[in-house]
Scaffold this motif. Structure first.
Motif, mmCIF file in Angstrom:
data_model
loop_
_atom_site.group_PDB
_atom_site.id
_atom_site.type_symbol
_atom_site.label_atom_id
_atom_site.label_comp_id
_atom_site.label_asym_id
_atom_site.label_seq_id
_atom_site.Cartn_x
_atom_site.Cartn_y
_atom_site.Cartn_z
ATOM 1 N N ARG A 52 -19.499 49.275 -27.531
ATOM 2 C CA ARG A 52 -20.630 49.419 -28.458
ATOM 3 C C ARG A 52 -20.211 48.995 -29.863
ATOM 4 O O ARG A 52 -20.939 48.278 -30.560
ATOM 5 C CB ARG A 52 -21.127 50.868 -28.458
ATOM 6 C CG ARG A 52 -22.297 51.131 -29.394
ATOM 7 C CD ARG A 52 -22.781 52.579 -29.351
ATOM 8 N NE ARG A 52 -21.741 53.595 -29.341
ATOM 9 C CZ ARG A 52 -21.078 54.020 -30.436
ATOM 10 N NH1 ARG A 52 -21.365 53.508 -31.603
ATOM 11 N NH2 ARG A 52 -20.149 54.948 -30.331
ATOM 12 N N ALA A 53 -19.031 49.402 -30.291
ATOM 13 C CA ALA A 53 -18.548 49.038 -31.626
ATOM 14 C C ALA A 53 -18.409 47.531 -31.768
ATOM 15 O O ALA A 53 -18.752 46.961 -32.804
ATOM 16 C CB ALA A 53 -17.221 49.736 -31.915
ATOM 17 N N ARG A 54 -17.903 46.859 -30.724
ATOM 18 C CA ARG A 54 -17.790 45.386 -30.767
ATOM 19 C C ARG A 54 -19.146 44.748 -30.982
ATOM 20 O O ARG A 54 -19.293 43.795 -31.742
ATOM 21 C CB ARG A 54 -17.194 44.869 -29.454
ATOM 22 C CG ARG A 54 -15.759 44.524 -29.501
ATOM 23 C CD ARG A 54 -15.279 43.743 -28.289
ATOM 24 N NE ARG A 54 -15.784 44.172 -26.996
ATOM 25 C CZ ARG A 54 -15.270 45.150 -26.263
ATOM 26 N NH1 ARG A 54 -14.235 45.827 -26.705
ATOM 27 N NH2 ARG A 54 -15.783 45.464 -25.091
ATOM 28 N N ALA A 55 -20.162 45.275 -30.306
ATOM 29 C CA ALA A 55 -21.513 44.707 -30.409
ATOM 30 C C ALA A 55 -22.186 45.048 -31.734
ATOM 31 O O ALA A 55 -22.833 44.199 -32.336
ATOM 32 C CB ALA A 55 -22.371 45.203 -29.244
ATOM 33 N N GLU A 56 -22.011 46.282 -32.193
ATOM 34 C CA GLU A 56 -22.725 46.745 -33.385
ATOM 35 C C GLU A 56 -22.003 46.445 -34.690
ATOM 36 O O GLU A 56 -22.618 46.494 -35.750
ATOM 37 C CB GLU A 56 -22.966 48.257 -33.298
ATOM 38 C CG GLU A 56 -23.919 48.649 -32.194
ATOM 39 C CD GLU A 56 -24.093 50.159 -32.063
ATOM 40 O OE1 GLU A 56 -23.414 50.922 -32.806
ATOM 41 O OE2 GLU A 56 -24.902 50.570 -31.211
ATOM 42 N N PHE A 78 0.291 52.901 -36.279
ATOM 43 C CA PHE A 78 -0.804 52.359 -35.485
ATOM 44 C C PHE A 78 -0.197 51.933 -34.171
ATOM 45 O O PHE A 78 0.775 51.175 -34.152
ATOM 46 C CB PHE A 78 -1.420 51.178 -36.230
ATOM 47 C CG PHE A 78 -2.586 50.533 -35.533
ATOM 48 C CD1 PHE A 78 -3.684 51.273 -35.151
ATOM 49 C CD2 PHE A 78 -2.570 49.181 -35.265
ATOM 50 C CE1 PHE A 78 -4.764 50.682 -34.521
ATOM 51 C CE2 PHE A 78 -3.655 48.576 -34.643
ATOM 52 C CZ PHE A 78 -4.741 49.329 -34.273
ATOM 53 N N SER A 79 -0.725 52.417 -33.067
ATOM 54 C CA SER A 79 -0.096 52.162 -31.777
ATOM 55 C C SER A 79 -0.336 50.741 -31.277
ATOM 56 O O SER A 79 0.313 50.298 -30.358
ATOM 57 C CB SER A 79 -0.626 53.146 -30.737
ATOM 58 O OG SER A 79 -1.979 52.878 -30.449
ATOM 59 N N LEU A 80 -1.265 50.040 -31.865
ATOM 60 C CA LEU A 80 -1.630 48.688 -31.445
ATOM 61 C C LEU A 80 -2.136 48.677 -30.005
ATOM 62 O O LEU A 80 -1.994 47.705 -29.292
ATOM 63 C CB LEU A 80 -0.472 47.706 -31.626
ATOM 64 C CG LEU A 80 0.024 47.543 -33.064
ATOM 65 C CD1 LEU A 80 1.254 46.660 -33.112
ATOM 66 C CD2 LEU A 80 -1.052 46.984 -33.956
ATOM 67 N N SER A 81 -2.762 49.774 -29.571
ATOM 68 C CA SER A 81 -3.322 49.835 -28.227
ATOM 69 C C SER A 81 -4.853 49.850 -28.249
ATOM 70 O O SER A 81 -5.469 50.018 -27.200
ATOM 71 C CB SER A 81 -2.786 51.065 -27.487
ATOM 72 O OG SER A 81 -3.172 52.243 -28.158
ATOM 73 N N ASP A 82 -5.453 49.661 -29.388
ATOM 74 C CA ASP A 82 -6.901 49.606 -29.526
ATOM 75 C C ASP A 82 -7.418 48.357 -28.805
ATOM 76 O O ASP A 82 -6.988 47.247 -29.109
ATOM 77 C CB ASP A 82 -7.237 49.554 -31.024
ATOM 78 C CG ASP A 82 -8.694 49.350 -31.318
ATOM 79 O OD1 ASP A 82 -9.278 48.359 -30.821
ATOM 80 O OD2 ASP A 82 -9.254 50.154 -32.062
ATOM 81 N N PRO A 83 -8.329 48.498 -27.829
ATOM 82 C CA PRO A 83 -8.790 47.337 -27.066
ATOM 83 C C PRO A 83 -9.443 46.263 -27.940
ATOM 84 O O PRO A 83 -9.246 45.072 -27.697
ATOM 85 C CB PRO A 83 -9.817 47.906 -26.084
ATOM 86 C CG PRO A 83 -9.721 49.377 -26.160
ATOM 87 C CD PRO A 83 -8.934 49.741 -27.366
ATOM 88 N N ASN A 84 -10.203 46.653 -28.939
ATOM 89 C CA ASN A 84 -10.851 45.654 -29.807
ATOM 90 C C ASN A 84 -9.821 44.916 -30.649
ATOM 91 O O ASN A 84 -9.870 43.694 -30.786
ATOM 92 C CB ASN A 84 -11.904 46.311 -30.694
ATOM 93 C CG ASN A 84 -13.096 46.790 -29.899
ATOM 94 O OD1 ASN A 84 -13.312 46.381 -28.760
ATOM 95 N ND2 ASN A 84 -13.876 47.680 -30.484
#
Length: 148
Positions: A52-56, A78-84
């Motif tokens: 949703r965040a990617r789209a919005e 920052f773990s750098l594991s955020d998919p976006n």
């Protein structure tokens, strides 16, 4: 409105509308891609939330992409594991390869698994013996900065 160093106004963006309005100013700009406690409907926690965040938040994501492509970054714990983030980072590495600006992360304690993962992303890691060393580290890399 929060202020930064020397009384500089700090604009905070949680939504796409806030981001669009704030980036037209010369003020310091803090972008909260994962939402804010004060706005619970903006918080990103689940896989569906990330989608949703990617789209919005397209303009916010595009800005991150442009910032990463244009200069080095310092990620603090920052773990750098955020998919976006990983999608953007992988896209940039495909396009820019070895010409991608260097990125650095500061981590609180050495972890061999995390170290290997970060190395696979071509992210340089600064390991501290504990988070209490962070203010001194930040002052050393930017002596003109105010204490945290």
């Amino acid at each position: 409105m929060p202020t930064g160093r020397l009384g500089e106004t700090l604009r905070v963006s949680v939504t796409e509308a806030q981001f669009t309005a704030h980036r037209r100013t010369d003020d310091a700009h803090l972008v909260k891609l994962h939402g804010a406690i004060g706005q619970p409907d903006t918080i990103v926690l689940t896989g569906s939330d990330y989608a949703r965040a990617r789209a919005e938040r397209r303009a916010m994501m595009d800005n991150l992409r442009n910032e990463l492509a244009g200069g080095g970054f310092l990620f603090v714990e920052f773990s750098l594991s955020d998919p976006n983030f990983n999608t953007i980072h992988d896209d940039l590495r495909l396009v820019h390869g070895m010409n991608m600006p260097a990125s650095y992360t500061v981590q609180g304690r050495r972890n061999s698994i995390k170290e290997r993962y970060l190395r696979s992303l071509d992210v340089n890691t600064v390991w501290l013996d504990g988070w209490n060393q962070l203010p001194d580290f930040l002052t050393r890399i930017n002596p003109r900065s105010e204490e945290i």
